[in-house]
Write a protein that holds these residues in place. Sequence first.
Motif, short mmCIF file in Angstrom:
data_model
loop_
_atom_site.label_atom_id
_atom_site.label_comp_id
_atom_site.label_asym_id
_atom_site.label_seq_id
_atom_site.Cartn_x
_atom_site.Cartn_y
_atom_site.Cartn_z
N THR A 189 0.80 -1.23 0.00
CA THR A 189 0.00 0.00 0.00
C THR A 189 0.84 1.28 0.00
O THR A 189 0.34 2.32 -0.38
N LYS A 190 2.09 1.18 0.42
CA LYS A 190 2.86 2.43 0.47
C LYS A 190 3.01 3.03 -0.93
O LYS A 190 3.08 4.25 -1.10
N GLY A 191 3.02 2.14 -1.95
CA GLY A 191 3.12 2.64 -3.31
C GLY A 191 1.87 3.36 -3.78
O GLY A 191 1.90 4.10 -4.75
N LEU A 192 0.76 3.11 -3.07
CA LEU A 192 -0.50 3.69 -3.52
C LEU A 192 -0.73 5.10 -2.99
O LEU A 192 -1.47 5.88 -3.57
N TRP A 193 -0.12 5.42 -1.84
CA TRP A 193 -0.34 6.78 -1.35
C TRP A 193 0.94 7.38 -0.77
O TRP A 193 1.46 8.35 -1.32
N ALA A 194 1.45 6.79 0.29
CA ALA A 194 2.56 7.41 1.02
C ALA A 194 3.76 7.69 0.13
O ALA A 194 4.41 8.72 0.23
N GLU A 195 4.08 6.75 -0.78
CA GLU A 195 5.23 6.96 -1.65
C GLU A 195 4.80 6.91 -3.11
O GLU A 195 5.54 6.43 -3.97
#
Lengths: 197, 191, 197
Positions: free
Chosen positions: C10-16
Motif C-alpha cells: 500500500t505504500k506505493g498507492l499513497w505514502a510513496e
Amino acid sequence: MREMINMVVVLTLLSVFSGGLLAAVRTGTKDKIEQQVLKFQKAPAIKQILSDVSNDPLQDRFKIMDNDQELTFFVGKHDGKADAITFETSGKGFSGDIGLMVGINIESDEIIGVCVTTHSETPGLGSKAKDDPKFVSQFAGMAIDKNFAIKKNGGEIDVMSGATVTSVGVSLAAQKAQEIYKRLKPEIEKQTAQLAN
Amino acid sequence: MGDYFVLAISCIFVNNILLAQFLGNCPFLGTSKKMETATGMAMAVVFVLVLAGVITWITDTYLLKPLNIEFLRTLSFILIIASLVQFVEMFLKKSMPALYAGLGIFLPLITTNCAVMGVCLININEEYTFMQSVVSSFSYAVGFGLALVLFAGIRERIIIARVPKPLQDTSIGLVTAGMIALSFFAFKGMV
Amino acid sequence: MAQSMVKEFTKGLWAELPPFRLVLGLCPVLAVTKSVENGIGMGIATTFVLVCSNLLVSLLRNIIPAKVRIACFIVIIATFVTVVELVMQAYTYPLFLKLGIFIPLIVVNCIVLGRAEAFASKNSPIFAIADGLGMGIGFTLSLGALGAVRECFGNGTILGNPVFGSDFQPFTFMVEAPGAFVCLGLMLCLMNLIGKK
C-alpha cells in the motif's frame, strides 16, 4: 582475483540468460508483429483506396529495392486483371512525418486515391488531413504527370484552411510517390504481371 | 550545409528535448534549483550525449542491423550509455581533474537521464545519416542545456517570491515549466 | 508477515506514490498521458517490468557482486523491457505506436532502477513483488488520473466517449506539451493540499 572471476561469471551468465530469453520471445512474436504492422498501419488505407477490387491486396504484395529503401507494393485486381497498385511514401508535416498511401492505376497512369496512414499533426487542425475527405479526394483521378504541389507553389492542390504546412506535407508525399512511380514503372509492371499469373 | 542548420534549429527550438519531447525531466526538475548546478548538468549532458549518439549510431548501423538483431537495441544502447558514463568519469578524473571537479557529480546521474537514451533512439528511428546524428545529438543537448539554464534562472527568482504553500517547490516548478514550454510552442511550424 | 506485506504494497498507492511523492519517472508521466488509454497502457507496461525485475533482482541478490550490481540490474531491466516491447508490438500494436519511444525508455525510468536498488536488492522475493506491484499500480493509477483530466478538457472525451455534449470547444492546450506540465503541477498542488489535513 576470486572476486574478479565471480563478477565476470555472473555478468556472463546474466547476459546469456537475457539473450536466450529475448531470442525466444523474438521468434515467438515475429510473424505476429509483421501481420500487425500490415493490419493496423497499411490495411485501412489500402482498403479505402482499393475498395472495389476482387482480391486481397494484403496478400498480393511484392517488394522492390529503391536505392537503399525497400518499398512494398500492394496489387489490386479488377475483373481478374491486376491494374492497380498502392504504396506508401512520406512528407514532412507540422510535427514529424506524414505517411501517405498512394494508389495508382498502372494502365491509365491515373491516381486512384490517396490516404493518410500516420501523422502526428495538431488535433483539430492538421489532423483533418486524415478525416477531411474533401482534401485528399482532390488527388483522385488526376493523371500522374500533373503537378501535385499546392496552388501557391504553382501546382493544382487546394490547401486545407488552417493547416497549410500539413497540406504541403501531403502534397510533398504525393510528389515523392510520383517520382518513385515514374522511376520504377518498368519494374512495377513486370512484378505485377508476375503476380497476376 | 543548409540542411544541417535546419536540423539544428529544429532540434534546439522546435522539438526541444525537454519542453516538446518530454525527455530528461528528472534532472530538469532535480538540478535546476541553482544556476551553478544547472550549467554543470547542461555541460555534462552535451559531452555525454554527443559521444553516446556517435557510438550508438555506429553500433546500430554496423553491428545490430547487419546481424539482424535489432530487438537487442534497447539492451545494447543502455549498456553502451552506462559504460560510456563510467569511462568518461574515470577518464576525466585522471586526465582533467579541473573539469571533473565541475562535472563529476552529475555524470552518474546521466545514465538514467532519458534524454540521452531518447536521442540515441530518435537518431535511429528517424534514419539519420552519421553526420545528421552528430548534428542532432549536439543540438538536442544544446536545447536541453538552454531550457535547463533558462528554467534555473526563473527558479532562482521564484525562491524569493511568496508562493502559496501547497504550490511550493516542485509544483510551482512544473507550472513554470509549462509556461516556458508555452513560449517554446511559438517555434512550432518554423521549420 | 501478512501485515507487513500489505504495508509494502500500500505504500506505493499513497505514502510513496511514485510520480507525485517521489517525483521520479516524470518523462512518461508527462508524455503519454494525452488520454486515459495511453496512460493506463504505459502504467501496465511499467508495472510488468517493475514486478519482474524486482523479483529477479531479489532472487539473485546474494549472487550479484556488489561492485557490478548496477550493471546487472540494468541488464535485467533492459531484458524485461524488450520483452514488453515485443509482446506489445505483437498484440496491442496501435497502443505500441502511440506510446512509441517511451516503451524502450522504461529502461531509464528512475522508478524501476530505484526500486531494484533501494528495495529488491535488500528484501526477500515475496516482499519485492508486493513492493513492485504496489508501486506499479500507484504509477498506473496516477497516469490514468492525469490522462483522464487531460483527455477530458483537451479533447472533450473520456476513454473516447464524449462527456461535454457537442458544442464543447476542446481546450487543446491540455493535450499539448505545456498543458502536461501545468496539469501535473496543479495535481501535485492538490495532493499537497489533501496531504496537509
